[in-house]
Design a protein around this motif. Structure first.
Motif, mmCIF file in Angstrom:
data_model
loop_
_atom_site.group_PDB
_atom_site.id
_atom_site.type_symbol
_atom_site.label_atom_id
_atom_site.label_comp_id
_atom_site.label_asym_id
_atom_site.label_seq_id
_atom_site.Cartn_x
_atom_site.Cartn_y
_atom_site.Cartn_z
ATOM 1 N N HIS A 1 0.825 -1.204 0.000
ATOM 2 C CA HIS A 1 0.000 0.000 0.000
ATOM 3 C C HIS A 1 0.864 1.262 0.000
ATOM 4 O O HIS A 1 1.975 1.271 0.542
ATOM 5 C CB HIS A 1 -0.912 -0.009 1.229
ATOM 6 N N SER B 1 0.682 3.815 1.715
ATOM 7 C CA SER B 1 0.989 4.325 3.052
ATOM 8 C C SER B 1 2.310 3.765 3.565
ATOM 9 O O SER B 1 3.060 4.456 4.263
ATOM 10 C CB SER B 1 -0.134 3.970 4.035
ATOM 11 N N ARG C 1 5.248 5.602 1.655
ATOM 12 C CA ARG C 1 5.376 7.011 2.032
ATOM 13 C C ARG C 1 5.869 7.161 3.467
ATOM 14 O O ARG C 1 6.603 8.088 3.785
ATOM 15 C CB ARG C 1 4.036 7.711 1.816
ATOM 16 N N ARG C 2 5.475 6.236 4.329
ATOM 17 C CA ARG C 2 5.956 6.275 5.714
ATOM 18 C C ARG C 2 7.403 5.811 5.789
ATOM 19 O O ARG C 2 8.233 6.418 6.480
ATOM 20 C CB ARG C 2 5.075 5.373 6.582
ATOM 21 N N LEU D 1 1.131 -2.386 5.074
ATOM 22 C CA LEU D 1 0.697 -1.031 5.391
ATOM 23 C C LEU D 1 1.713 -0.329 6.282
ATOM 24 O O LEU D 1 2.575 -0.968 6.883
ATOM 25 C CB LEU D 1 -0.651 -1.063 6.122
ATOM 26 N N SER D 2 1.571 0.983 6.395
ATOM 27 C CA SER D 2 2.386 1.721 7.358
ATOM 28 C C SER D 2 1.936 1.331 8.762
ATOM 29 O O SER D 2 0.798 0.880 8.954
ATOM 30 C CB SER D 2 2.204 3.229 7.162
ATOM 31 N N GLU E 1 -1.323 3.135 9.638
ATOM 32 C CA GLU E 1 -2.496 2.618 8.933
ATOM 33 C C GLU E 1 -2.884 1.250 9.477
ATOM 34 O O GLU E 1 -4.065 0.935 9.633
ATOM 35 C CB GLU E 1 -2.207 2.526 7.433
ATOM 36 N N HIS F 1 5.637 11.915 1.192
ATOM 37 C CA HIS F 1 4.227 11.738 0.859
ATOM 38 C C HIS F 1 3.940 11.926 -0.625
ATOM 39 O O HIS F 1 2.810 11.731 -1.066
ATOM 40 C CB HIS F 1 3.371 12.707 1.680
#
Length: 255
Positions: free
Chosen positions: A51, A53, A56-57, A127-128, A131, A62
């Motif tokens: 994902h 997220s 980006r994390r 996921l992050s 999240e 971002h």
């Protein structure tokens, strides 16, 4: 098509995600058994399950480009085409209006979430931490988006025939029964009737945020009664977000 696949593979391998999560990579063999499809290039599957997220994390950016979003974009179109083609052939006497309504239910976030849960898709999505802790593995918007990204991955790996088989076996299976079940009810209508039966103010729906790129936004909507928030929903359309907010409100009120 090969240059596109090469770019996805190069991008994903450059992040060395598999090296950081060897258990996650190993678990993907279970998912391939569930969906009855073995990838020739497993990197495509990994990209579809990573994902935005997480990326980006992980890289504190971002604006970092995400293969997930691009694959979701193409997967959505492939799903729409295959479902339209199948409904056209399976219902030779139905009018366009009925077919359109049926298709809209099958490609909806709610329906795709049901099918994603049937293969335990949430447990395989990367996921992050934020999240994940907020229950992202069970969010309808993430589950439905990942289903579309996975359709794209299968298409890029083996072509439209393989993608069609997956859609027929795991999305269109028992669709006529599923679309009439309670999971696809109109929660806005139920909530409206519930409030009216108690002589209370009907709910209003307020869009409080829009996330993501222009071609595939995610809308955040609050259901409010007399200024009080009774439900929050997310969706790829305002209509879907409204329904999710109403569903959460119904759940909270015990309707």
């Amino acid at each position: 098509m090969k240059p596109i696949i090469s770019r996805i593979v190069e991008y994903f391998n450059g992040k060395k995600i598999s090296e950081q999560y060897p258990k996650w990579e190993k678990s993907l063999s279970q998912l391939q058994k569930r969906i009855e499809y073995n990838f020739h290039d497993s990197t495509l599957l990994k990209a579809a399950l990573t994902h935005k997220s997480y990326l980006r994390r992980k890289y504190n950016d971002h604006k970092i480009p995400s293969p997930f979003e691009r694959m979701e974009f193409l997967g959505d179109s492939i799903l729409g085409f295959v479902v339209s083609k199948e409904l056209f052939g399976r219902h030779p006497d139905e009018q366009e209006g009925k077919l359109s309504k049926l298709k809209s239910k099958i490609v909806s976030e709610t329906y795709l979430t049901l099918k994603a849960n049937a293969i335990d898709l949430g447990k395989y999505i990367l996921l992050s931490p934020e999240e994940h802790s907020s229950g992202g593995n069970n969010k309808p918007s993430i589950l439905s988006d990942t289903m579309e990204a996975m359709i794209c991955a299968i298409y890029l790996d083996s072509g439209i025939a393989a993608a069609t088989r997956f859609i027929k076996n795991h999305i269109l299976v028992e669709y006529e029964t599923t679309v009439t079940r309670n999971e696809l009810v109109n929660y806005k209508s139920i909530l409206q009737e519930y409030m009216q039966s108690r002589n209370q103010t009907p709910p209003i729906y307020v869009t409080v945020a829009e996330e993501g790129p222009e071609h595939h936004k995610t809308f955040v909507v609050e259901a409010r009664v007399d200024g009080k928030i009774i439900g929050i929903g997310k969706g790829n359309t305002k209509k879907t977000a409204h329904q999710e907010a109403a569903r959460m409100a119904c759940q909270k009120l015990g309707v």
